[in-house]
Scaffold this active site. Sequence first.
Site, PDB file in Angstrom:
ATOM      1  N   LYS A 100      -6.727   0.819  -3.836  1.00 16.69           N
ATOM      2  CA  LYS A 100      -6.351   0.230  -2.551  1.00 16.69           C
ATOM      3  C   LYS A 100      -6.687   1.064  -1.484  1.00 16.69           C
ATOM      4  O   LYS A 100      -7.158   0.909  -0.305  1.00 16.69           O
ATOM      5  CB  LYS A 100      -4.913  -0.304  -2.432  1.00 16.69           C
ATOM      6  CG  LYS A 100      -4.487  -0.719  -1.243  1.00 16.69           C
ATOM      7  CD  LYS A 100      -5.096  -1.872  -0.647  1.00 16.69           C
ATOM      8  CE  LYS A 100      -4.216  -2.249   0.715  1.00 16.69           C
ATOM      9  NZ  LYS A 100      -5.143  -3.367   1.773  1.00 16.69           N
ATOM     10  N   LYS A 154      -0.193   5.179   8.872  1.00 15.97           N
ATOM     11  CA  LYS A 154       0.426   5.413   7.598  1.00 15.97           C
ATOM     12  C   LYS A 154      -0.623   5.558   6.531  1.00 15.97           C
ATOM     13  O   LYS A 154      -0.712   6.346   5.562  1.00 15.97           O
ATOM     14  CB  LYS A 154       1.446   4.414   7.200  1.00 15.97           C
ATOM     15  CG  LYS A 154       2.004   4.569   5.968  1.00 15.97           C
ATOM     16  CD  LYS A 154       2.432   3.129   5.196  1.00 15.97           C
ATOM     17  CE  LYS A 154       1.414   2.290   4.822  1.00 15.97           C
ATOM     18  NZ  LYS A 154       1.603   1.329   3.899  1.00 15.97           N
ATOM     19  N   THR A 179       0.745  -1.169  -0.247  1.00 19.48           N
ATOM     20  CA  THR A 179       0.045   0.017   0.049  1.00 19.48           C
ATOM     21  C   THR A 179       0.940   1.263   0.041  1.00 19.48           C
ATOM     22  O   THR A 179       1.576   1.489   1.146  1.00 19.48           O
ATOM     23  CB  THR A 179      -0.816  -0.138   1.383  1.00 19.48           C
ATOM     24  OG1 THR A 179      -1.767  -1.230   1.116  1.00 19.48           O
ATOM     25  CG2 THR A 179      -1.856   1.468   1.220  1.00 19.48           C
TER      26      THR A 179
END
Lengths: 297, 297, 297, 297
Positions: free
Chosen positions: C173, C242, C97
């Site tokens: 994503k 994150k 990711t």
Amino acid sequence: MTETVGFIGLGSMGLPMARRLLDAGYALRVYNRTPGKAVELLERGAREMKTPAETVEPGGIVITMLANDAALETVTLGEHGMAAVLGADGIHLSMSTVSPHLARRLAEAHRAHGSHYLAAPVLGRPTAAAAGKLFILLSGMAAAKHRVSPLLEAMGQGTHDLGEDPAQGHIAKLAANFMILASIETYAETLTFAEKNGIGRMEMMKLLTGTILNAPLFHLYGELLAKEEYTAPGFKLALGLKDIELILETGANSRMPLPAADLVHNRLLTALAKGRGKLDMTALALGVSEDAGLRRE
Amino acid sequence: MTETVGFIGLGSMGLPMARRLLDAGYALRVYNRTPGKAVELLERGAREMKTPAETVEPGGIVITMLANDAALETVTLGEHGMAAVLGADGIHLSMSTVSPHLARRLAEAHRAHGSHYLAAPVLGRPTAAAAGKLFILLSGMAAAKHRVSPLLEAMGQGTHDLGEDPAQGHIAKLAANFMILASIETYAETLTFAEKNGIGRMEMMKLLTGTILNAPLFHLYGELLAKEEYTAPGFKLALGLKDIELILETGANSRMPLPAADLVHNRLLTALAKGRGKLDMTALALGVSEDAGLRRE
Amino acid sequence: MTETVGFIGLGSMGLPMARRLLDAGYALRVYNRTPGKAVELLERGAREMKTPAETVEPGGIVITMLANDAALETVTLGEHGMAAVLGADGIHLSMSTVSPHLARRLAEAHRAHGSHYLAAPVLGRPTAAAAGKLFILLSGMAAAKHRVSPLLEAMGQGTHDLGEDPAQGHIAKLAANFMILASIETYAETLTFAEKNGIGRMEMMKLLTGTILNAPLFHLYGELLAKEEYTAPGFKLALGLKDIELILETGANSRMPLPAADLVHNRLLTALAKGRGKLDMTALALGVSEDAGLRRE
Amino acid sequence: MTETVGFIGLGSMGLPMARRLLDAGYALRVYNRTPGKAVELLERGAREMKTPAETVEPGGIVITMLANDAALETVTLGEHGMAAVLGADGIHLSMSTVSPHLARRLAEAHRAHGSHYLAAPVLGRPTAAAAGKLFILLSGMAAAKHRVSPLLEAMGQGTHDLGEDPAQGHIAKLAANFMILASIETYAETLTFAEKNGIGRMEMMKLLTGTILNAPLFHLYGELLAKEEYTAPGFKLALGLKDIELILETGANSRMPLPAADLVHNRLLTALAKGRGKLDMTALALGVSEDAGLRRE
């Protein structure tokens, strides 16, 4: 200055306001739901009454300074309420922070008796009330305003006239309280931002009030927020919740979002959930600190 | 007062600040990435240089007033950057609004050459810069501060000393800008709340600035917000976005949420998405009005 | 199925994914920054390499499954990075990711060597990886996709093809992760709302997953949120931070506010400020409970 | 199955529910404030009554399916209300989405007459009601539940028993509606995030419902949100506002912030301010798109 004035509601604001009227020479009939608050006023000639109805004279002036809509509605229209007695040419000088729609409803109820409703909520905390330094946000019929002006002078340092609509004074008061509460949130975030990055809260506060925020509001609340002293409430947190709920309700009724008010509302709910209802309303800042991982309890 | 000073960055703030230094008798070497901004300064004796490196003298003083981190890093450490020339005992007086971590990085880079980095960002818009009425938020080594104090006096009305850490001046600046931006949001919600409920924006603004908000910040922005005049930017909306992103990043790095900053960030993103980047940053208030169903375009 | 595949990144997701490839008969060269993670894989024939560069064969396929942008950039373009070795016709199957803009930058860097970048991030937690039940969000050049399809089949239960742009897989994503994280916030508020009003969290969760929320996502997270078991992380809270930061950054770059992402961001910052970085990311729900005055610690 | 049942409230939900009861062989007396809604039911043997009081038989069962607290209170306790007639052993099966505190108040009022209040709000839109596929959230006295169970079977596909407290069914309903409304906000942000970054709303929706969001809720709303078809309301936006206000009020009464509900509330207020009250409640998503600079009107 010899007119007898009814005064209903002797809380932390009402008491010093009533005192100012006695100082100015008015005879007062006072009423408070919980008896015993009036002791000092009685010594100075005020008369304590057993019901709101007894507090007013037909055609007289009655001041209300109460905690919320329900209390104001009860003393006005409830059992032993004063509206029926006030009658023709009477004036209800309504100084509490209440909803605009209650104001409109009471104004109509008084009109049916030939009385006048004046919105006259105030800006200022108890110390300002004691010094006669309140700002008064006035709306209602012009003739009635004229008649109460000496009373307003005794209690305040200035009056803003917001026209004839009996709701406008209350709307302006809610707008001002919203600005205050949202500024406390923003201020608390700012001081905590400084603190988390190595600048003391007091130093940051002084920097701001010495420059861009050199206004009474920011000196007053800055002191409390910088020291994190919340235990001597000028204005209790639970009352802050009432205010923000009136603000949000009035906003929603006029179809507008108030996201900064939501932040304040949520801080106050969390503070109450944590048992902080008796602290000063600035204690909403504890939530800002705790969310930043700073332990306060 | 005969020292030659380098001045890098002649935008809407830098230009009037440089003018103040010429007025005070300093010889200036100036640099701006886009040439041609210096015309008026050249007539008054300033010399325009072709690179940042040429702008400084070994051991001299160089002032930077730039739009963002990237620009400041480039003129300092990039190709033809000035850090290598500045050398022993040189002083970099860094007056831009930049991130604390860039400040720390530059301070270290200068230290390697024996130079000193002073954080000295300012509070005030272009009119205040022109009048020498800025407030300066200073941090860094004491001896260097002493040497630049006559320059600061020429540009500002007051200096707040925030200690030795070269990041602290920038942190205080971000905290102050956060307070300003969040106050604009709150103020805009307050005025729109009034407007939606029948009180004019201008009337509400005057009521507030005449009472609780009697501070320069609220007079200045109140005027803009009440009139909804956003087309003559003192501070462009796109720069406001840069600031709030630095604030959020610094908050996140110190592990704290700043929900009031999120509100501002979202308003600015929406304003930019709607093509309003060249308006004054107070135009974030358009989002408040539009969310309330008031059409502005 | 005899092609040698490079595999970089043997964390909680990478390890079970690599295992699936061994099961499917692939020869693996593996690399992990911290050595020792590969022990079990080595027993089954994988070879552990000392640098990313050694992990790839010219014209081969290399899979990356890393924690963040910085790690992916380092193994690709850093010292001993693999991009230079991968060369003509090589494929970088990028399953982490990461940000869309890094993807675009790496795609360009690979193109200069004649290699192809395929975005292929996955939906699913470690248990899904172990079972070969991941969903794969694929974008990039068609021919390259064709060549990696047997590998994707070994790791996933389905592949969504998002076209040729190497950033699209990563954008999808981030969108999916945003939906997950925001649903956790909403779910936590819902269960706490029930709890505060006398309905057990588990009962409310079962009611929802038995009716409107009968999807894997809500069964999985509902179990964790109802039991408030956060100590066995499938996905650590710090990684959640994150992700939400990538989401907010991508949103901001495309000029859009994401207020639900702000809520999640703030919950995660508070959780980290309180030292909860090693809990499962669902532990953001602790903030919901604490704001409601429920003590969890 | 020959018991006569009263049915009050023939809106978009009530009508198909009443039809299911006729299908199941029940004799119905129906009442709707605005007459004329019952035409089709009358053809099938239902009798239309002129007041709520006439709709019930002493000791009988009466179902209410109304828009809000005020309507429910009126038909129950107002002039010509049914509570006084219902009497000993009567059952009020209360299927509307109303506040827990009204439920408690009505339960008490019925108890005074020897009747029982059962909370039985439903999950499902009009199409589910027509198919007898509602989920019913039941609470109240066990014996009364037993007596109504054949009616519930005629209208629903499943019943969740939430115990004896007459408020619990309504609390669970509010919790579920909160989850739905907040999911719409989150979903809309997710699809708009995809759209702003180059992935079609429909493609993103299919990706999500094919993987993590494979639940009826997300198929149903995903279709509406992806196509942005809001003009055929299953559930009007103005009703969504009522729901979120009940949710926020119930949250506030239990002292908890619900920031995700605030987001929804604000979207709905903006939608109403823009005159969208008659669109489907999913039209709150228009605010998400507009804030991202996408023009929809």
